[in-house]
Write an enzyme that holds these catalytic residues in place. Sequence first.
Site, PDB file in Angstrom:
ATOM      1  N   LYS A  42       0.640  -1.743   0.286  1.00 21.46           N
ATOM      2  CA  LYS A  42       0.218  -0.619   0.188  1.00 21.46           C
ATOM      3  C   LYS A  42       0.682   1.483  -0.206  1.00 21.46           C
ATOM      4  O   LYS A  42       1.994   1.648   0.635  1.00 21.46           O
ATOM      5  CB  LYS A  42      -0.818   0.232   1.225  1.00 21.46           C
ATOM      6  CG  LYS A  42      -2.137  -0.656   1.458  1.00 21.46           C
ATOM      7  CD  LYS A  42      -3.047  -0.907   0.588  1.00 21.46           C
ATOM      8  CE  LYS A  42      -4.667  -1.708   0.047  1.00 21.46           C
ATOM      9  NZ  LYS A  42      -5.141  -1.474  -0.340  1.00 21.46           N
ATOM     10  N   HIS A  98     -10.658  -8.588  -7.847  1.00 19.84           N
ATOM     11  CA  HIS A  98      -9.921  -8.063  -6.025  1.00 19.84           C
ATOM     12  C   HIS A  98     -10.922  -8.956  -5.382  1.00 19.84           C
ATOM     13  O   HIS A  98     -11.920  -9.173  -5.548  1.00 19.84           O
ATOM     14  CB  HIS A  98     -11.191  -6.890  -6.496  1.00 19.84           C
ATOM     15  CG  HIS A  98     -10.779  -5.493  -4.570  1.00 19.84           C
ATOM     16  ND1 HIS A  98     -12.104  -6.256  -4.419  1.00 19.84           N
ATOM     17  CD2 HIS A  98      -9.999  -5.130  -3.752  1.00 19.84           C
ATOM     18  CE1 HIS A  98     -11.981  -5.535  -2.987  1.00 19.84           C
ATOM     19  NE2 HIS A  98     -10.791  -5.189  -3.149  1.00 19.84           N
TER      20      HIS A  98
END
Length: 375
Positions: A175, A306
Site C-alpha cells: 500500500k 479484487h
Amino acid sequence: MPSDQIRHVRLSSVVLPLDRPISDAKVLTGRQRPMTEIVFLFAEIATAQDQHGIGFSYSKRAGGPAQYAHAREIAANLIGEDPSDIGKVYDKLLWAGASVGRSGVATQAIAAIDIALWDLKAKRAGLPLAKLLGAHRDSVRAYNTSGGFLHAPIEEVKERASKSLADGIGGIKLKVGQPDTRIDLDRVRAVREHLGDGVPLMVDANQQWDRPTALRFGRVLEQFDLVWIEEPLDAYDAEGHAELAAALDTPIATGEMLSSVGEHVRLIEARAADIIQPDAPRIGGITPFLKLATLADHHGLQLAPHFAMEIHLHLAAAYPREPWVEHFEWLNPLFNERLETLDGRMLVPDRPGLGFTTSEQCAAWTVDSCEFGTR
C-alpha cells in the site's frame, strides 16, 4: 438430471471481526476510519432434488445491513424457479427491485444469490466451478495484499512478505498513498531491496493521488519494475487513468470499487487500465462478471479480480489470458476448507462448486437470518 425447483432460501448477515484495525491511504488522509470488521451477506439455496448452493457478498465499513435488507425483500421470488435458469432468475430479481437501480447495494444483494446458484449448478455437474465455466488452467498466479497495509511498520511488512513467499504465494502488493510521497518511496525501495529484483511487486494507492501527483510519482516508481500501480486516481476518473496509462511504462490497474458492468465499460472504452480488477460480489455476481470478462478479453486486458479469492480463483482460472488472484487470509475463519498455494500460484480445488462449506465460527458470527420456502 431433470429440471429442478428452488424450495428453500436462507439469508444470513455475518460480521467478521478483524484481528487489528486496518489502514490504507484513505485512513491516513482522514477520508475513512480504520477498518475493524467486514459484514457478509450469505445466501444458501436448496432445491426439491436436495441440491445445495452457497454464495456470499460483502461490505467494508458500511452497506452490509442494506445488502441484507434488499436481499430479504426480493428472495421470495426465487421459490419455484429452476436453479439452472440463472439468467432468467437474475433478471427476475433485478425487476423485483427495479426502483433502486442496477448497481451498488441492489445488485450486491443479488450477487450473493447469483453466486449460490452458480455454486449449485457446478455441484449438480460434479465439477469445480472453474471447470464448469471452462478453465484455461488449474492454478493462477497469486499475490498477497494483507501484509502490506500502511498501519504496519516496514519491518513487519518485510517479514510478512517473506512469509508469504515461503507459503507459496508469488507476488507482494504494498500500500502507498501517504500524504508525504517520500515516505512511500522509502517503503517501496525497502521492500524491493528486501525481495530482490525477481519477485513480482505491486503498489496500491487506493485512489489517493491527483493527476499531477500520480504522473510525477508514477515516473519515480518506474525504477522498481512494478507489475502494476493500482488505483492511483479516483476510481471514476476514467480520463485521468487513461492519460496515466498512456504516459507510464508501468501498467495501470483499477476497477475494484466500481459496482456495475456499465461502469467498467467506461473504463475499457477510455483505455483507462492495462489490468482490470472487477469484484464479482460488488458488480452483482458471477453472471455480470462473465459478461465483463468477455469484453475485457476482447480488448486485450489483463485480469486481476479484487478480494474474495474463494470466488475469484475460479473466475480467474477461466479467463483466457494469464491472470492474477489476490490472496487474503481474512476470510479463512468463515470456511472449513482452505485454498492451497504452491510455487507462486493458487491451486483450483477439485471439490465441486466453489468448494467451500461454512464453519461453526461463521454461524457464531451470524447476527441475523431469515428463510423462505420450505425445508
